[in-house]
Write a protein that holds these residues in place. Structure first.
Motif, PDB file in Angstrom:
ATOM      1  N   MET A 251       0.828  -1.209   0.000  1.00  0.00           N
ATOM      2  CA  MET A 251       0.000   0.000   0.000  1.00  0.00           C
ATOM      3  C   MET A 251       0.862   1.259   0.000  1.00  0.00           C
ATOM      4  O   MET A 251       0.638   2.191  -0.764  1.00  0.00           O
ATOM      5  CB  MET A 251      -0.898  -0.019   1.242  1.00  0.00           C
ATOM      6  N   ALA A 279      -7.225   5.012  -0.123  1.00  0.00           N
ATOM      7  CA  ALA A 279      -7.844   5.173   1.201  1.00  0.00           C
ATOM      8  C   ALA A 279      -8.552   3.889   1.622  1.00  0.00           C
ATOM      9  O   ALA A 279      -8.504   3.499   2.790  1.00  0.00           O
ATOM     10  CB  ALA A 279      -8.824   6.344   1.195  1.00  0.00           C
ATOM     11  N   ASN A 280      -9.179   3.225   0.681  1.00  0.00           N
ATOM     12  CA  ASN A 280      -9.813   1.940   1.006  1.00  0.00           C
ATOM     13  C   ASN A 280      -8.769   0.942   1.501  1.00  0.00           C
ATOM     14  O   ASN A 280      -9.027   0.173   2.423  1.00  0.00           O
ATOM     15  CB  ASN A 280     -10.528   1.366  -0.218  1.00  0.00           C
ATOM     16  N   PHE A 282      -6.051   1.713   3.037  1.00  0.00           N
ATOM     17  CA  PHE A 282      -5.645   2.166   4.377  1.00  0.00           C
ATOM     18  C   PHE A 282      -6.611   1.618   5.432  1.00  0.00           C
ATOM     19  O   PHE A 282      -6.199   1.116   6.475  1.00  0.00           O
ATOM     20  CB  PHE A 282      -5.621   3.703   4.409  1.00  0.00           C
ATOM     21  N   ILE A 283      -7.900   1.725   5.134  1.00  0.00           N
ATOM     22  CA  ILE A 283      -8.913   1.227   6.079  1.00  0.00           C
ATOM     23  C   ILE A 283      -8.773  -0.291   6.225  1.00  0.00           C
ATOM     24  O   ILE A 283      -8.784  -0.835   7.333  1.00  0.00           O
ATOM     25  CB  ILE A 283     -10.329   1.592   5.587  1.00  0.00           C
ATOM     26  N   GLU A 286      -5.717  -1.235   8.246  1.00  0.00           N
ATOM     27  CA  GLU A 286      -5.930  -0.933   9.670  1.00  0.00           C
ATOM     28  C   GLU A 286      -6.796  -2.027  10.332  1.00  0.00           C
ATOM     29  O   GLU A 286      -6.519  -2.456  11.443  1.00  0.00           O
ATOM     30  CB  GLU A 286      -6.580   0.454   9.811  1.00  0.00           C
ATOM     31  N   CYS A 287      -7.827  -2.461   9.628  1.00  0.00           N
ATOM     32  CA  CYS A 287      -8.678  -3.521  10.182  1.00  0.00           C
ATOM     33  C   CYS A 287      -7.886  -4.817  10.342  1.00  0.00           C
ATOM     34  O   CYS A 287      -8.019  -5.522  11.346  1.00  0.00           O
ATOM     35  CB  CYS A 287      -9.894  -3.756   9.278  1.00  0.00           C
ATOM     36  N   LEU A 290      -5.430  -4.392  13.410  1.00  0.00           N
ATOM     37  CA  LEU A 290      -6.024  -4.461  14.744  1.00  0.00           C
ATOM     38  C   LEU A 290      -6.502  -5.871  15.068  1.00  0.00           C
ATOM     39  O   LEU A 290      -6.341  -6.349  16.185  1.00  0.00           O
ATOM     40  CB  LEU A 290      -7.156  -3.443  14.859  1.00  0.00           C
ATOM     41  N   ASN A 291      -7.089  -6.540  14.092  1.00  0.00           N
ATOM     42  CA  ASN A 291      -7.551  -7.910  14.350  1.00  0.00           C
ATOM     43  C   ASN A 291      -6.379  -8.869  14.562  1.00  0.00           C
ATOM     44  O   ASN A 291      -6.454  -9.783  15.380  1.00  0.00           O
ATOM     45  CB  ASN A 291      -8.440  -8.396  13.202  1.00  0.00           C
ATOM     46  N   TYR A 293      -3.319  -8.007  15.714  1.00  0.00           N
ATOM     47  CA  TYR A 293      -2.728  -7.706  17.019  1.00  0.00           C
ATOM     48  C   TYR A 293      -3.607  -8.243  18.152  1.00  0.00           C
ATOM     49  O   TYR A 293      -3.112  -8.716  19.167  1.00  0.00           O
ATOM     50  CB  TYR A 293      -2.522  -6.196  17.193  1.00  0.00           C
ATOM     51  N   GLN A 294      -4.911  -8.141  17.968  1.00  0.00           N
ATOM     52  CA  GLN A 294      -5.794  -8.647  19.021  1.00  0.00           C
ATOM     53  C   GLN A 294      -5.593 -10.156  19.212  1.00  0.00           C
ATOM     54  O   GLN A 294      -5.452 -10.645  20.334  1.00  0.00           O
ATOM     55  CB  GLN A 294      -7.264  -8.381  18.699  1.00  0.00           C
ATOM     56  N   TRP A 315      -9.985 -11.474   7.613  1.00  0.00           N
ATOM     57  CA  TRP A 315      -9.495 -10.158   7.185  1.00  0.00           C
ATOM     58  C   TRP A 315      -8.214 -10.307   6.361  1.00  0.00           C
ATOM     59  O   TRP A 315      -8.027  -9.618   5.352  1.00  0.00           O
ATOM     60  CB  TRP A 315      -9.258  -9.251   8.397  1.00  0.00           C
TER      61      TRP A 315
END
Lengths: 378, 395
Positions: A251, A279-280, A282-283, A286-287, A290-291, A293-294, A315
């Motif tokens: 990206m 931008a899509n 980027f979103i 990010e999703c 976070l998933n 890392y969780q 994801w």
């Protein structure tokens, strides 16, 4: 809820990023294209070993740093960012970690110091034909013979089976699933080369009455299935971390390209259609971040993470696919030109998407858990 | 990094869930349903005051401002739970304008308005858009002209949601028509809706939600009705919007709806045999929603955490807004598909399934937030510029 890196995590991340970004260049990667050379940078491998990173999650008594799974995940993310020619996931996550978790002290003593120093290479055979559930081997069976086992069957897509000292694999036995460390040089083992989209060396491992001695039996039949589930979750989330690094890099490479490329006398980044597609990404990234890392964080903390790992993999599959094609598209011809570095990322994004369960398959698994009442939102 | 609730945060969530179980009486629920998820009724007001008195509205606010001194994460947990309970929480007042007043307001505003917000006794609507100024907000024309020791305000605003029961409008006015750039000539005012020069007329939307056109006819406000600096309004607007965006995409209600629909599908017998949830396509739809809700939860909490750390990134706030708003539309479709034709039956039908009729309504309201709170095209511009450093066209 703490989304910040600890100092230790930052150190590992920076060290890995520094070594990998210095050593992995497009020029070097080109040496492995089309299987011209074995996709394994041994010099870089020993650099990581010297820096202690191969042993980042191995206990100190076996020569490791004694850090946790989160730090290991960060190393894999950096490997994804550079698509480093190293068998990190199969060696560290799918093999060394289970030995540390489930092995006898003799097994740990025998294998883990070499894992950290880079002198031992381990790999894992997690897939069979049309079966990518590592905890449910169908095509590989084990028969008990005294205190040894006799294995027959077949595993596919095994990375570096030709040079590994041991291959971790699971076989169905009469009373469960056994997990063994197979010496690929044993009698009855034959390897068939597979050429794959990433040019990683991979093999079909054929087993014909291969005798496994007691010292190479890692997990007995009663505990094998749960252990393979343990291994599968960590291996899956490692693929997510690799996907995160690779998609983030693809990206950002794309964003930079659009900030240099001019058409109609202006930078193409100034076209909204271009900016919005980026931008899509980027979103999406990010999703995925976070998933991933969780899931890693929960596994690191010893919490149940089956739902979180599955969600991260969904994801990883979707984001990898979307970022790959957006990146190629926004680059135009450069994206597919083999003299420009993007294309290799696309093959790895595809690899990580498909291995250990695609998005569709993982959605189906998660759907079953939802139906059973095991995946409510908390 | 520890992506899980602490024991204290888990306890707080439990405590709040029990609190709202009690607070949300059938009568209050019925009133809220009648208000189309907007609130404003007498029971709704009473409940808001109770939350204020019980110290919940400002749970994450500093103690010196009358809060409980916990962090923005606890504040977000509270908002998640109140919205999960189905209470139309006035988050524009409490989560976006309130913190702006606390940070940038003058002494009177801090003394008189902020405590009332935390007490649940003051409601504020947002006055930005105008008939000729939507996405290009900086072109707004509502004017405030110096008039002795005060300001004289004239103009019209559009989409002033909730204004018909609010006490103030947080109003963006042009104070310098000759500013070099239009956004440098804007100031913010707190305009009381009790002023005789203030009026509003309803605009009814697809989802039956009422919004308003509001009119400002020679309203005279004192000097200290201004918030922040003269001609310094743009910064307040953008930072209010960043906060609003996070509240707009709260995942609590979606998580609750998902859980309810799973339970419903687990027990629903199909005439052809088996339960609805046994259908593979139902499981796939539910799994898609589940995976998406998880991401929304994390995106929201990462921002609440970033606020705690004081490093909320503009690109992240915009990413949350785009993702959440577009995901909601997808959710209502995916869950509507699970419910089938029953998801077309309005709650006004006798014996309507409340879960299904909620989807019927939400599907009609969902489109609002892809353009409300800053249209998603502009959010994507912000993301590519601020998040990926892509040069953008000048406007």
């Amino acid at each position: 809820m703490d989304f910040g890196f600890s100092e230790q995590q930052r150190d590992v991340q920076n060290l890995a990023r520094e070594i990998l970004s210095d050593s992995v260049t497009a020029e070097k990667l080109s040496h492995y294209d089309d299987y011209k050379g074995e996709r394994f940078d041994r010099e870089l491998w020993s650099k990581l070993a010297q820096a202690g990173l191969l042993g980042v999650a191995v206990d100190e008594e076996y020569g490791g740093m004694g850090f946790g799974f989160f730090e290991l995940g960060l190393l894999v993310e950096e490997a994804g960012r550079t698509i480093a020619p190293l068998p990190l996931i199969s060696h560290l996550i799918s093999s060394a970690l289970p030995i540390q978790q489930f092995g006898s002290s003799a097994q740990k003593q025998k294998w883990l110091p070499g894992v950290c120093s880079g002198e031992t290479l381990l790999t894992a055979a997690l897939s069979e034909a049309h079966n990518d559930d590592p905890a449910e081997p169908y095509l590989t069976t084990a028969k008990v013979d005294g205190d040894t086992l006799l294995l027959s069957g077949q595993k596919t897509n095994v990375p570096f089976a030709n040079i590994a000292n041991r291959i971790l694999l699971a076989a169905k036995s009469s009373d469960g699933v056994v997990v063994v460390l197979l010496d690929p040089k044993s009698e009855g083992v034959s390897l068939t080369t597979q050429q794959v989209t990433t040019y990683e060396p991979q093999f079909v491992v054929n087993l014909d009455n291969v005798r496994i001695h007691a010292e190479d039996i890692l997990i007995a039949a009663a505990d094998g299935k749960a252990a393979m589930q343990w291994i599968a979750e960590r291996s899956t989330v490692a693929l997510c971390a690799h996907q995160l690094g690779a998609s983030d890099k693809a990206m950002r490479m794309t964003a930079s390209y659009t900030a240099e490329r001019k058409q109609f006398g202006v930078l193409i980044s100034t076209f909204q259609a271009v900016g919005h597609r980026a931008a899509n990404c980027f979103i999406d990234v990010e999703c995925l971040r976070l998933n991933t890392y969780q899931a890693i964080s929960r596994l690191d903390g010893g919490l149940d993470a089956t739902n979180e790992v599955q969600i991260a993999k969904i994801w990883a599959g979707d984001v990898g696919h979307r970022v790959s094609y957006a990146a190629q598209h926004l680059h135009g011809g450069a994206g597919i030109d083999r003299d420009y570095p993007l294309w290799r990322y696309c093959t790895w994004l595809r690899h990580n998407e498909m291995v250990l369960g695609s998005s569709a398959k993982t959605l189906a698994k998660l759907g079953k858990r939802i139906a059973a009442g095991d995946a409510f939102c908390s | 990094m520890k992506v899980e609730f602490t024991a204290a945060q888990d306890a707080l969530r439990k405590e709040l869930r029990a609190y709202f179980d009690e607070l949300m009486t059938p009568a209050l629920k019925a009133e809220c349903d009648e208000a189309m998820g907007e609130g404003g009724g007498p029971l709704w007001r009473e409940a808001l005051k109770k939350m204020g008195k019980d110290g919940w509205i400002g749970v994450g606010w500093p103690k010196e401002l009358g809060g409980r001194g916990m962090s923005p994460i606890e504040q977000f947990i509270f908002v998640e739970e109140v919205m999960r309970a189905g209470y139309p929480f006035p988050f524009l007042t409490t989560e976006s304008v309130g913190p702006q007043l606390a940070e940038h307001g003058n002494e009177r505003q801090k003394r008189e308005i902020v405590p009332k917000i935390l007490a649940g006794e003051c409601l504020i609507a947002i006055g930005y858009s105008e008939p000729g100024a939507g996405t290009d907000l900086a072109s707004l024309k509502t004017s405030a002209v110096k008039d002795g020791d005060g300001w004289l305000i004239n103009g019209q605003k559009m989409w002033t949601s909730l204004a018909h029961f609010c006490d103030y409008v947080w109003l963006a006015c042009r104070t310098d028509p000759d500013a070099a750039k239009p956004h440098k000539g804007i100031s913010m005012f707190m305009v009381p809706t009790s002023d005789p020069g203030w009026s509003c007329s309803p605009v009814i939307t697809l989802g039956e939600v009422r919004t308003n056109a509001t009119f400002y006819d020679n309203i005279r406000v004192p000097e200290d009705a201004m918030v922040g600096e003269l001609n310094g309004g743009w910064k307040l607007i953008t930072s209010q919007l960043n906060r609003e965006r996070l509240s707009l995409v709260n995942f609590g209600p979606t998580a609750e709806m998902f859980n309810n629909i799973v339970r419903w599908a687990q027990t629903l017998d199909l005439p052809t045999g088996g339960k609805l949830i046994d259908e593979p396509w139902v499981q796939i739809n539910l799994a898609k929603v589940r995976a998406g809700v998880e991401a929304l939860k994390l995106v929201c909490y990462k921002q609440a955490w970033a606020m705690t750390e004081g490093n909320l990134e503009m690109a992240d706030a915009s990413a949350a807004k785009v993702y959440g708003s577009e995901f909601f539309i997808e959710v209502y479709r995916l869950l509507g598909e699970v419910i089938g034709e029953a998801s077309l039956i309005s709650r006004r039908t006798d014996g309507a399934n409340p879960i299904a009729s909620r989807i019927e309504r939400l599907y009609r309201t969902a489109s609002i937030i892809t353009f409300g709170g800053g249209t998603n095209e502009i959010q994507r511009d912000i993301i590519s510029a601020a998040g990926l450093w892509m040069p953008r066209a000048s406007r």
